[in-house]
Design an enzyme around this catalytic site. Structure first.
Site, PDB file in Angstrom:
ATOM      1  N   MET A  29       0.841  -1.198   0.000  1.00 39.79           N
ATOM      2  CA  MET A  29       0.000   0.000   0.000  1.00 39.79           C
ATOM      3  C   MET A  29       0.880   1.253   0.000  1.00 39.79           C
ATOM      4  O   MET A  29       0.393   2.356   0.261  1.00 39.79           O
ATOM      5  CB  MET A  29      -0.935  -0.011   1.203  1.00 39.79           C
ATOM      6  CG  MET A  29      -1.894  -1.214   1.159  1.00 39.79           C
ATOM      7  SD  MET A  29      -3.406  -0.986   2.085  1.00 39.79           S
ATOM      8  CE  MET A  29      -2.782  -0.848   3.742  1.00 39.79           C
ATOM      9  N   GLY A  30       2.173   1.083  -0.286  1.00 37.64           N
ATOM     10  CA  GLY A  30       3.050   2.243  -0.411  1.00 37.64           C
ATOM     11  C   GLY A  30       3.510   2.785   0.930  1.00 37.64           C
ATOM     12  O   GLY A  30       3.413   2.130   1.959  1.00 37.64           O
ATOM     13  N   TYR A  31       4.034   4.018   0.898  1.00 38.54           N
ATOM     14  CA  TYR A  31       4.689   4.643   2.047  1.00 38.54           C
ATOM     15  C   TYR A  31       5.781   3.694   2.542  1.00 38.54           C
ATOM     16  O   TYR A  31       5.782   3.229   3.678  1.00 38.54           O
ATOM     17  CB  TYR A  31       3.682   5.010   3.150  1.00 38.54           C
ATOM     18  CG  TYR A  31       4.153   6.206   3.943  1.00 38.54           C
ATOM     19  CD1 TYR A  31       4.146   7.470   3.362  1.00 38.54           C
ATOM     20  CD2 TYR A  31       4.634   6.075   5.236  1.00 38.54           C
ATOM     21  CE1 TYR A  31       4.605   8.568   4.048  1.00 38.54           C
ATOM     22  CE2 TYR A  31       5.104   7.174   5.938  1.00 38.54           C
ATOM     23  CZ  TYR A  31       5.075   8.422   5.329  1.00 38.54           C
ATOM     24  OH  TYR A  31       5.536   9.509   6.018  1.00 38.54           O
ATOM     25  N   HIS A  66       9.390  -3.172   3.621  1.00 41.47           N
ATOM     26  CA  HIS A  66       9.049  -3.335   2.201  1.00 41.47           C
ATOM     27  C   HIS A  66      10.321  -3.555   1.372  1.00 41.47           C
ATOM     28  O   HIS A  66      10.341  -4.362   0.440  1.00 41.47           O
ATOM     29  CB  HIS A  66       8.350  -2.085   1.663  1.00 41.47           C
ATOM     30  CG  HIS A  66       7.031  -1.772   2.299  1.00 41.47           C
ATOM     31  ND1 HIS A  66       6.787  -0.597   2.975  1.00 41.47           N
ATOM     32  CD2 HIS A  66       5.874  -2.465   2.351  1.00 41.47           C
ATOM     33  CE1 HIS A  66       5.541  -0.578   3.402  1.00 41.47           C
ATOM     34  NE2 HIS A  66       4.954  -1.706   3.040  1.00 41.47           N
ATOM     35  N   LYS A  98       5.049 -10.172   8.973  1.00 44.42           N
ATOM     36  CA  LYS A  98       4.445  -9.183   9.876  1.00 44.42           C
ATOM     37  C   LYS A  98       2.926  -9.352   9.868  1.00 44.42           C
ATOM     38  O   LYS A  98       2.279  -9.317  10.898  1.00 44.42           O
ATOM     39  CB  LYS A  98       4.845  -7.788   9.402  1.00 44.42           C
ATOM     40  CG  LYS A  98       3.921  -6.686   9.801  1.00 44.42           C
ATOM     41  CD  LYS A  98       4.459  -5.936  10.973  1.00 44.42           C
ATOM     42  CE  LYS A  98       3.502  -4.909  11.503  1.00 44.42           C
ATOM     43  NZ  LYS A  98       2.702  -4.249  10.490  1.00 44.42           N
ATOM     44  N   MET A 104       8.431  -2.639  11.837  1.00 44.74           N
ATOM     45  CA  MET A 104       8.206  -1.518  10.925  1.00 44.74           C
ATOM     46  C   MET A 104       6.811  -1.585  10.334  1.00 44.74           C
ATOM     47  O   MET A 104       6.321  -2.672   9.997  1.00 44.74           O
ATOM     48  CB  MET A 104       9.242  -1.535   9.820  1.00 44.74           C
ATOM     49  CG  MET A 104      10.602  -1.213  10.352  1.00 44.74           C
ATOM     50  SD  MET A 104      11.596  -0.425   9.107  1.00 44.74           S
ATOM     51  CE  MET A 104      13.067  -0.127  10.065  1.00 44.74           C
TER      52      MET A 104
HETATM   53  P1  AMP Z   1       1.539  -2.967   3.439  1.00 47.73           P
HETATM   54  O1  AMP Z   1       2.081  -1.894   2.558  1.00 47.73           O
HETATM   55  O2  AMP Z   1       1.515  -2.610   4.869  1.00 47.73           O
HETATM   56  O3  AMP Z   1       0.235  -3.524   2.929  1.00 47.73           O
HETATM   57  O4  AMP Z   1       2.571  -4.175   3.355  1.00 47.73           O
HETATM   58  C1  AMP Z   1       2.983  -4.697   2.135  1.00 47.73           C
HETATM   59  C2  AMP Z   1       3.794  -5.942   2.375  1.00 47.73           C
HETATM   60  O5  AMP Z   1       4.917  -5.627   3.189  1.00 47.73           O
HETATM   61  C3  AMP Z   1       2.994  -7.030   3.129  1.00 47.73           C
HETATM   62  O6  AMP Z   1       3.329  -8.304   2.596  1.00 47.73           O
HETATM   63  C4  AMP Z   1       3.492  -6.871   4.540  1.00 47.73           C
HETATM   64  O7  AMP Z   1       3.409  -8.065   5.308  1.00 47.73           O
HETATM   65  C5  AMP Z   1       4.945  -6.496   4.309  1.00 47.73           C
HETATM   66  N1  AMP Z   1       5.497  -5.810   5.480  1.00 47.73           N
HETATM   67  C6  AMP Z   1       4.963  -4.755   6.143  1.00 47.73           C
HETATM   68  N2  AMP Z   1       5.720  -4.444   7.209  1.00 47.73           N
HETATM   69  C7  AMP Z   1       6.746  -5.329   7.234  1.00 47.73           C
HETATM   70  C8  AMP Z   1       7.870  -5.538   8.097  1.00 47.73           C
HETATM   71  N3  AMP Z   1       8.080  -4.775   9.165  1.00 47.73           N
HETATM   72  N4  AMP Z   1       8.712  -6.552   7.821  1.00 47.73           N
HETATM   73  C9  AMP Z   1       8.503  -7.351   6.727  1.00 47.73           C
HETATM   74  N5  AMP Z   1       7.467  -7.206   5.877  1.00 47.73           N
HETATM   75  C10 AMP Z   1       6.600  -6.208   6.124  1.00 47.73           C
END
Ligand code: AMP
Length: 283
Positions: free
Chosen positions: A30-32, A37, A149, A184
């Site tokens: 979802m970015g940011y 990531h 995570k 994170m």
């Molecule tokens: P999100 O942008 O939060 O939807 O996350 C995108 C991907 O990054 C998902 O597969 C999350 O599980 C992974 N992700 C988010 N935070 C972490 C982290 N701290 N360590 C490893 N993977 C992460």
């Protein structure tokens, strides 16, 4: 690095890459972007010829009153980080491209979506599985990388990929943490400095539980109680759930074993944080 906004254009590019004999690795986000990531992108870079990053804040996985509007967004910064990470294509569609007027199709995984975050956030996983199915169809990945995570999300995606015979290898990556232990998350920016300090209770509780298990405790209810007490001692923390589950079925366990994972969801102020750890250290 190319930036593609239209699903059809992305799909045509993906099919052309495959016809040319190149494999596609894919990291949906979802970015940011943060270092968690980036660890997924690094793995993706190793595993495929063409690395695709999607950035899409998916409205269907947010419930009423959740933070869809406020979710942090910074496409320019994400582009710079993605370029450094060796991304070949950013796929960044708008909501209207993904869910045009008349959109009516959803993917539902039963069972493991009904517990934990699925119970706290009704409809969340239906949004996740729907968008991931669409993204897989558009991006045509050979390999897709997800973070542990979101432990339950990874289990749900594995279930869905197996059930629907999707030709994608799912890879899970360990949780990437700040030096002080906080997992994170793009949502960490919501925390005030004091809440940021209180949020350490999640990783510290996981650590304490692992220490208890290492010293011979295996009563799940007792460990859960200890963790709840520890979290509740923080003035701005409110437990959503503390559970010890089997890592594959996500069913509750009463006795800790090598399959046990401790899963936490905690509100710190208004911010809902999740974290998890397996309880028995690998030999
Ligand atoms: P999100 O942008 O939060 O939807 O996350 C995108 C991907 O990054 C998902 O597969 C999350 O599980 C992974 N992700 C988010 N935070 C972490 C982290 N701290 N360590 C490893 N993977 C992460």
């Amino acid at each position: 690095m190319d930036i593609i906004n239209q699903p059809l254009q992305m799909q045509q590019r993906a099919l052309a890459e495959k016809r040319a004999g190149r494999t596609i690795s894919f990291v949906p986000t979802m970015g940011y972007l943060h270092a968690g990531h980036l660890s997924l992108l690094e793995e993706g870079r190793r595993r495929g010829d063409v690395l695709v990053l999607s950035i899409f804040v998916n409205p269907t996985q947010f419930g009423q009153g959740e933070d869809f509007e406020d979710y942090p967004r910074d496409l320019e910064r994400d582009q710079a980080l993605a370029a450094q990470a060796g991304v070949d294509i950013i796929f960044a569609p708008g909501a209207r491209e993904m869910y045009p007027s008349g959109y009516a199709t959803y993917v539902d995984v039963e069972g493991i979506t009904e517990t934990l975050c699925g119970a706290s956030r009704p409809g969340h996983f239906r949004g996740v599985t729907t968008v991931v199915t669409k993204l897989f169809t558009i991006v045509q990945p050979d390999v897709a990388i997800f973070g542990e995570k979101d432990f339950q999300q990874l289990a749900v995606i594995r279930r869905m990929t197996a059930d629907l015979n999707l030709p994608v290898k799912i890879v899970g990556m360990p949780i990437y943490r700040e030096v002080d232990g906080l997992a994170m998350s793009s949502r960490n920016v919501y925390l005030t400095p004091d809440q940021r300090r209180q949020a350490l209770v999640l990783s510290q509780s996981l650590h304490e539980a692992r220490t208890m298990v290492a010293s011979g405790h295996n009563d799940a209810a007792m460990i859960i109680r200890q963790v709840q007490i520890r979290i509740s001692a923080q003035p701005d923390a409110r437990v959503d759930y503390v559970r010890i589950c089997h890592c594959l079925t996500l069913e509750d366990q009463s006795v800790v074993d090598e399959n046990s994972v401790l899963l936490l969801a905690v509100f710190v102020g208004q911010t809902r944080l999740i974290d998890n750890a397996v309880l028995v250290a690998a030999q």
